[in-house]
Design a protein around this motif. Sequence first.
Motif, PDB file in Angstrom:
ATOM      1  N   TYR A   1       0.848  -1.202   0.000  1.00 37.58           N
ATOM      2  CA  TYR A   1       0.000   0.000   0.000  1.00 37.58           C
ATOM      3  C   TYR A   1       0.883   1.251   0.000  1.00 37.58           C
ATOM      4  O   TYR A   1       0.660   2.197  -0.774  1.00 37.58           O
ATOM      5  CB  TYR A   1      -0.909  -0.044   1.224  1.00 37.58           C
ATOM      6  CG  TYR A   1      -1.444   1.276   1.713  1.00 37.58           C
ATOM      7  CD1 TYR A   1      -2.426   1.962   1.000  1.00 37.58           C
ATOM      8  CD2 TYR A   1      -0.979   1.831   2.904  1.00 37.58           C
ATOM      9  CE1 TYR A   1      -2.934   3.172   1.472  1.00 37.58           C
ATOM     10  CE2 TYR A   1      -1.473   3.030   3.380  1.00 37.58           C
ATOM     11  CZ  TYR A   1      -2.454   3.698   2.662  1.00 37.58           C
ATOM     12  OH  TYR A   1      -2.946   4.893   3.125  1.00 37.58           O
ATOM     13  N   GLN A   2       1.901   1.269   0.850  1.00 34.92           N
ATOM     14  CA  GLN A   2       2.837   2.386   0.855  1.00 34.92           C
ATOM     15  C   GLN A   2       3.526   2.520  -0.501  1.00 34.92           C
ATOM     16  O   GLN A   2       3.739   3.637  -0.995  1.00 34.92           O
ATOM     17  CB  GLN A   2       3.895   2.183   1.937  1.00 34.92           C
ATOM     18  CG  GLN A   2       3.390   2.238   3.359  1.00 34.92           C
ATOM     19  CD  GLN A   2       4.505   1.962   4.359  1.00 34.92           C
ATOM     20  OE1 GLN A   2       5.686   1.938   4.008  1.00 34.92           O
ATOM     21  NE2 GLN A   2       4.136   1.738   5.612  1.00 34.92           N
ATOM     22  N   ALA A   3       3.873   1.378  -1.104  1.00 32.64           N
ATOM     23  CA  ALA A   3       4.561   1.400  -2.394  1.00 32.64           C
ATOM     24  C   ALA A   3       3.709   2.064  -3.471  1.00 32.64           C
ATOM     25  O   ALA A   3       4.219   2.833  -4.294  1.00 32.64           O
ATOM     26  CB  ALA A   3       4.918  -0.028  -2.814  1.00 32.64           C
ATOM     27  N   ARG A   4       2.421   1.777  -3.471  1.00 35.32           N
ATOM     28  CA  ARG A   4       1.534   2.412  -4.462  1.00 35.32           C
ATOM     29  C   ARG A   4       1.480   3.921  -4.242  1.00 35.32           C
ATOM     30  O   ARG A   4       1.519   4.710  -5.189  1.00 35.32           O
ATOM     31  CB  ARG A   4       0.140   1.793  -4.378  1.00 35.32           C
ATOM     32  CG  ARG A   4       0.101   0.326  -4.795  1.00 35.32           C
ATOM     33  CD  ARG A   4      -1.325  -0.190  -4.901  1.00 35.32           C
ATOM     34  NE  ARG A   4      -2.007  -0.288  -3.622  1.00 35.32           N
ATOM     35  CZ  ARG A   4      -1.974  -1.335  -2.818  1.00 35.32           C
ATOM     36  NH1 ARG A   4      -1.241  -2.395  -3.138  1.00 35.32           N
ATOM     37  NH2 ARG A   4      -2.652  -1.360  -1.688  1.00 35.32           N
ATOM     38  N   ALA A   5       1.397   4.316  -2.958  1.00 41.96           N
ATOM     39  CA  ALA A   5       1.344   5.749  -2.650  1.00 41.96           C
ATOM     40  C   ALA A   5       2.643   6.436  -3.055  1.00 41.96           C
ATOM     41  O   ALA A   5       2.626   7.511  -3.673  1.00 41.96           O
ATOM     42  CB  ALA A   5       1.071   5.962  -1.159  1.00 41.96           C
ATOM     43  N   VAL A   6       3.781   5.833  -2.727  1.00 41.14           N
ATOM     44  CA  VAL A   6       5.055   6.484  -3.008  1.00 41.14           C
ATOM     45  C   VAL A   6       5.348   6.492  -4.505  1.00 41.14           C
ATOM     46  O   VAL A   6       5.916   7.459  -5.034  1.00 41.14           O
ATOM     47  CB  VAL A   6       6.199   5.826  -2.209  1.00 41.14           C
ATOM     48  CG1 VAL A   6       6.736   4.589  -2.877  1.00 41.14           C
ATOM     49  CG2 VAL A   6       7.328   6.808  -1.986  1.00 41.14           C
ATOM     50  N   GLY A   7       4.951   5.438  -5.210  1.00 46.08           N
ATOM     51  CA  GLY A   7       5.129   5.445  -6.659  1.00 46.08           C
ATOM     52  C   GLY A   7       4.361   6.576  -7.307  1.00 46.08           C
ATOM     53  O   GLY A   7       4.885   7.307  -8.166  1.00 46.08           O
ATOM     54  N   ASP A   8       3.123   6.751  -6.874  1.00 47.94           N
ATOM     55  CA  ASP A   8       2.295   7.820  -7.436  1.00 47.94           C
ATOM     56  C   ASP A   8       2.839   9.204  -7.098  1.00 47.94           C
ATOM     57  O   ASP A   8       2.804  10.118  -7.923  1.00 47.94           O
ATOM     58  CB  ASP A   8       0.852   7.687  -6.924  1.00 47.94           C
ATOM     59  CG  ASP A   8       0.123   6.504  -7.538  1.00 47.94           C
ATOM     60  OD1 ASP A   8       0.634   5.930  -8.516  1.00 47.94           O
ATOM     61  OD2 ASP A   8      -0.963   6.161  -7.032  1.00 47.94           O
ATOM     62  N   VAL A   9       3.329   9.364  -5.879  1.00 54.76           N
ATOM     63  CA  VAL A   9       3.805  10.687  -5.483  1.00 54.76           C
ATOM     64  C   VAL A   9       5.121  11.029  -6.189  1.00 54.76           C
ATOM     65  O   VAL A   9       5.351  12.191  -6.553  1.00 54.76           O
ATOM     66  CB  VAL A   9       3.939  10.814  -3.952  1.00 54.76           C
ATOM     67  CG1 VAL A   9       5.203  10.166  -3.427  1.00 54.76           C
ATOM     68  CG2 VAL A   9       3.897  12.272  -3.516  1.00 54.76           C
ATOM     69  N   ILE A  10       5.970  10.038  -6.420  1.00 54.08           N
ATOM     70  CA  ILE A  10       7.207  10.295  -7.167  1.00 54.08           C
ATOM     71  C   ILE A  10       6.884  10.715  -8.595  1.00 54.08           C
ATOM     72  O   ILE A  10       7.470  11.669  -9.135  1.00 54.08           O
ATOM     73  CB  ILE A  10       8.119   9.050  -7.142  1.00 54.08           C
ATOM     74  CG1 ILE A  10       8.701   8.834  -5.740  1.00 54.08           C
ATOM     75  CG2 ILE A  10       9.255   9.197  -8.160  1.00 54.08           C
ATOM     76  CD1 ILE A  10       9.436   7.519  -5.574  1.00 54.08           C
ATOM     77  N   VAL A  11       5.948  10.015  -9.227  1.00 46.55           N
ATOM     78  CA  VAL A  11       5.544  10.368 -10.591  1.00 46.55           C
ATOM     79  C   VAL A  11       4.971  11.783 -10.631  1.00 46.55           C
ATOM     80  O   VAL A  11       5.286  12.586 -11.524  1.00 46.55           O
ATOM     81  CB  VAL A  11       4.532   9.346 -11.134  1.00 46.55           C
ATOM     82  CG1 VAL A  11       3.919   9.835 -12.450  1.00 46.55           C
ATOM     83  CG2 VAL A  11       5.192   7.988 -11.335  1.00 46.55           C
ATOM     84  N   ALA A  12       4.133  12.102  -9.647  1.00 50.31           N
ATOM     85  CA  ALA A  12       3.522  13.437  -9.617  1.00 50.31           C
ATOM     86  C   ALA A  12       4.589  14.515  -9.451  1.00 50.31           C
ATOM     87  O   ALA A  12       4.597  15.517 -10.178  1.00 50.31           O
ATOM     88  CB  ALA A  12       2.507  13.517  -8.481  1.00 50.31           C
ATOM     89  N   ARG A  13       5.493  14.322  -8.513  1.00 54.10           N
ATOM     90  CA  ARG A  13       6.532  15.330  -8.280  1.00 54.10           C
ATOM     91  C   ARG A  13       7.474  15.446  -9.472  1.00 54.10           C
ATOM     92  O   ARG A  13       7.926  16.542  -9.818  1.00 54.10           O
ATOM     93  CB  ARG A  13       7.298  14.998  -7.002  1.00 54.10           C
ATOM     94  CG  ARG A  13       6.489  15.287  -5.737  1.00 54.10           C
ATOM     95  CD  ARG A  13       7.216  14.898  -4.463  1.00 54.10           C
ATOM     96  NE  ARG A  13       6.451  15.343  -3.295  1.00 54.10           N
ATOM     97  CZ  ARG A  13       6.335  14.667  -2.167  1.00 54.10           C
ATOM     98  NH1 ARG A  13       6.950  13.499  -2.025  1.00 54.10           N
ATOM     99  NH2 ARG A  13       5.618  15.146  -1.163  1.00 54.10           N
ATOM    100  N   ALA A  14       7.756  14.316 -10.114  1.00 54.46           N
ATOM    101  CA  ALA A  14       8.637  14.353 -11.281  1.00 54.46           C
ATOM    102  C   ALA A  14       8.009  15.151 -12.417  1.00 54.46           C
ATOM    103  O   ALA A  14       8.713  15.820 -13.189  1.00 54.46           O
ATOM    104  CB  ALA A  14       8.953  12.941 -11.746  1.00 54.46           C
ATOM    105  N   GLY A  15       6.684  15.087 -12.511  1.00 51.38           N
ATOM    106  CA  GLY A  15       5.992  15.794 -13.582  1.00 51.38           C
ATOM    107  C   GLY A  15       5.503  17.171 -13.199  1.00 51.38           C
ATOM    108  O   GLY A  15       4.814  17.832 -13.987  1.00 51.38           O
TER     109      GLY A  15
END
Length: 479
Positions: A329-343
């Motif tokens: 669950y944490q992995a899904r959240a952190v993956g999404d937040v990294i993508v958002a911040r990168a973009g």
Amino acid sequence: MANTTYDVVVIGAGPVGENVADRVVQGGLTAAVVERELVGGECSYWACMPTKALLRSATALRAARRLPGAREAVTGDLVASAVLRRRDAFASNWSDDGQVSWLDSAGIALYRGLGRISADRVVEVIGEDGASTSLTARHAVVVATGSSALVPDVTGLREAAPWTSREAAAASEVPGRLAIIGGGVVASEMATAFANLGSVVTVLARDGVLPQAEPFAGERVTQSLREAGVSVRLGAEAVSVSRGADGTVHLTLTDGGQVEADELLVAIGRTPRTQDIGLDRIGLKPGAWLTVDDTLRVVDEDGSLVGDGWLYAVGDVNRRVLLTHQGKYQARAVGDVIVARAGGEPVDDSRWGRHVATADERAVPQVVFTDPEIASVGLTAAAAEAAGLRIRVVDYDLAAVAGAALHVDGYQGHARMVVDEDRQVIVGCTLAGPDVAELLHAATIAIVGEVQIDRLWHAVPAFPTISEVWLRLLEAYGR
């Protein structure tokens, strides 16, 4: 030294690290994972999958023996060798070929070796041959190295070569006598499993059985273990351990008592795998748990982000919740937040936002696969009171539910819900009984969704199922 650049570098290719990498790749970024052992991690080879395989056959046999008609068809006892073979299959015979193939199909690069942070956004990989590769992350480095079993400083314990959860999960033979130090989830499940397989088991539970659960859960598991022939010694603690020339393990207890066993399992907790991953290079303490904010960015002792927030920690290593499903669950959240911040996209860090892991505090589900099963989510009554909530506790005898009576003759079980009286929502639920694991997600949804008690009356359970306990709990609540 070879140099390679990716958007995200993940240290640790267990289920948590795999999910981070997969999520960022699906979001359009590139990712590499670094793994020193088997791709798939603890859960695949030494925890969730093999341990549940060790338990399942006996659970099925027990269920058949509790049903007239099926009981008469059972002609033999549990065959330990067959159970171990099935366990081996669920651990993929300790080969990660399948997991490596999945990484390749997902477009995730794999580097085998020790991953060590050498500078901001830089991970050095030391292979088995000593060769070094430098990986640079454009956006984020994620630590997903997990945890290891904690072995306490008891005189002679380490020299006696005890089992940890790994050795228990991968045991090739069933010991005649097994002693277990600990009374938590691993201790309770492995006591159940090895008693099922024919070991004479002794549990030294200094703090009780399942001490973090509702009291009735530990009491029921203790009773069941004792009925299965397990010696459960509450409050017992070992002060010294030795292993004789014949392999026998000798334990001396604080009260002077003695225990002998062929193998000893230590199951008292976990320690982070951060000793040698380069934390000292970035001002953090090697061997320490990593503290994170709700978007899983690592913070230092002062609560400040490491650098500009490029370092993340997910799963066991951040000590929020040491459960595989919660780490994913944490992995899904952190993956999404990294993508958002990168973009350069907005980050949703609201209370239940997509980019946060607030369920780690409010709605953690867990199943203990003992006999009876213990399924829980949210807060216990004691934890809710400690949090300052004005609560009402509602209990119900699962045996009084028609579906339970049909499920197993002589069904024994118990259900408890904890209600926040001010908000009129459920904040905790614990169930004990055969097959209650499959009831848990309904409780999880009610807690996460903060469904009002009055609204839950309209969630009608099918008859005759064990889920009818939800109606009975509401009736007992009286609204």
